[in-house]
Design a protein around this motif. Structure first.
Motif, short mmCIF file in Angstrom:
data_model
loop_
_atom_site.label_atom_id
_atom_site.label_comp_id
_atom_site.label_asym_id
_atom_site.label_seq_id
_atom_site.Cartn_x
_atom_site.Cartn_y
_atom_site.Cartn_z
N ARG A 193 2.63 -25.64 25.14
CA ARG A 193 1.28 -25.07 25.03
C ARG A 193 1.07 -24.36 23.69
NH1 ARG A 193 2.73 -22.87 30.07
NH2 ARG A 193 2.81 -20.82 29.04
N GLY A 194 2.14 -24.16 22.94
CA GLY A 194 2.03 -23.40 21.70
C GLY A 194 2.00 -21.90 21.94
N ASP A 195 2.49 -21.45 23.07
CA ASP A 195 2.50 -20.04 23.44
C ASP A 195 3.79 -19.40 22.90
OD1 ASP A 195 2.34 -17.55 24.57
OD2 ASP A 195 2.45 -18.23 26.65
N GLY A 196 3.74 -18.85 21.70
CA GLY A 196 4.92 -18.28 21.08
C GLY A 196 5.46 -17.08 21.82
N ALA A 197 4.57 -16.21 22.31
CA ALA A 197 5.02 -15.02 23.03
C ALA A 197 5.70 -15.40 24.34
CB ALA A 197 3.83 -14.09 23.30
N GLY A 198 5.10 -16.36 25.04
CA GLY A 198 5.70 -16.80 26.29
C GLY A 198 7.04 -17.48 26.07
N LEU A 199 7.13 -18.25 24.98
CA LEU A 199 8.39 -18.92 24.66
C LEU A 199 9.48 -17.90 24.42
CD1 LEU A 199 10.07 -21.40 23.87
CD2 LEU A 199 9.08 -21.24 21.57
N THR A 200 9.19 -16.86 23.64
CA THR A 200 10.19 -15.83 23.37
C THR A 200 10.59 -15.09 24.64
OG1 THR A 200 9.27 -15.53 21.14
CG2 THR A 200 10.65 -13.76 22.01
N ARG A 201 9.61 -14.77 25.48
CA ARG A 201 9.89 -14.04 26.71
C ARG A 201 10.77 -14.84 27.65
NH1 ARG A 201 5.12 -13.24 27.81
NH2 ARG A 201 4.71 -14.91 29.29
N TRP A 202 10.44 -16.12 27.86
CA TRP A 202 11.22 -16.93 28.80
C TRP A 202 12.59 -17.27 28.25
CZ3 TRP A 202 10.10 -16.83 33.58
CH2 TRP A 202 8.77 -16.75 34.01
N LEU A 203 12.69 -17.44 26.93
CA LEU A 203 14.01 -17.68 26.34
C LEU A 203 14.91 -16.47 26.51
CD1 LEU A 203 13.50 -19.60 22.95
CD2 LEU A 203 14.69 -20.37 25.01
#
Length: 229
Positions: free
Chosen positions: A110-120
């Motif tokens: 989705r291009g959600d950088g904040a979500g990517l960082t949080r889930w990683l």
């Protein structure tokens, strides 16, 4: 043995389907006319095909280990494994890390950088927790007298869990390499999906190995035979 054969068949079907979708059966030298698909060296399809081949090999390795356990259970000196509760805590953490990576892959798509960082971050913490739980499980088994050479079941558990931990560590190294490239290479975000697939594989394998080691797989097979007969 039937459970192990079924697991091998499942791995083979998934692997062959995956390879087929990657175009492994294509014969471009027999095609005429304009090219309809141009391969991309180093692109995502090649990565998926490479991962598929690796999962075939790794799945076969664990299937052979499960087959050895199943055959060894037929001997008189086999004792039922008494696994400490921390093993099931580790299983839950492994499942959490698998779900976290899948959520990270969706966020990257989705291009959600904040979500990517949080889930990683959540997934990495769960992975570290799984490794800690696995180490504590070995300590608890040793304290209860189930050392590496104490019983066949303890020996197999140490061997299979150690092999599984090595695959987890390898997955962590690959994930760290992808995470370091997230800001530089736009293709790195899509590689998170490959890491998620690998982690789903690790979860399925660990569930299958625990089912075999604890005898649940044999009990389930016996129950199915009783129902169908």
């Amino acid at each position: 043995m039937s459970i192990v054969l079924g697991f091998v068949a499942l791995v083979a079907v998934i692997a062959l389907t995956w390879l087929w979708r990657q175009g492994v059966a294509d014969r471009p030298w027999l095609e005429t006319g304009a090219a309809t698909r141009i391969p991309s060296p180093g692109g995502q399809p090649a990565g998926r095909a490479g991962l598929g081949v690796f999962l075939i090999v790794a799945g076969g390795l664990f299937a052979l280990a499960g087959s050895a356990v199943t055959m060894r259970m037929g001997y008189a000196d086999w004792f039922e494994m008494r696994l400490p509760g921390v093993v099931w805590l580790g299983l839950g953490l492994l499942a959490l890390s698998s779900l976290g990576l899948q959520a990270a892959a969706w966020a990257a798509r989705r291009g959600d950088g904040a979500g990517l960082t949080r889930w990683l971050g959540l997934s990495t913490a769960a992975m570290a927790g799984f490794l800690a739980a696995q180490g504590l499980a070995w300590v608890r088994l040793a304290e209860s007298g189930q050392t590496l050479a104490a019983t066949p079941g303890a020996s197999f558990f140490s061997l299979i869990s150690g092999l599984h931990v090595l695959h987890v560590l390898g997955g962590l190294l690959a994930l760290a390499r992808v995470a370091l490239r997230l800001g530089e290479d736009p293709r790195a975000a899509s590689a998170i999906g490959l890491c998620a697939i690998y982690w789903h594989f690790l979860l399925i394998v660990w569930v299958a190995m625990l089912a075999i080691l604890t005898g649940w797989a044999a009990d389930a097979a016996a129950l199915c035979r009783a129902i169908l007969s």
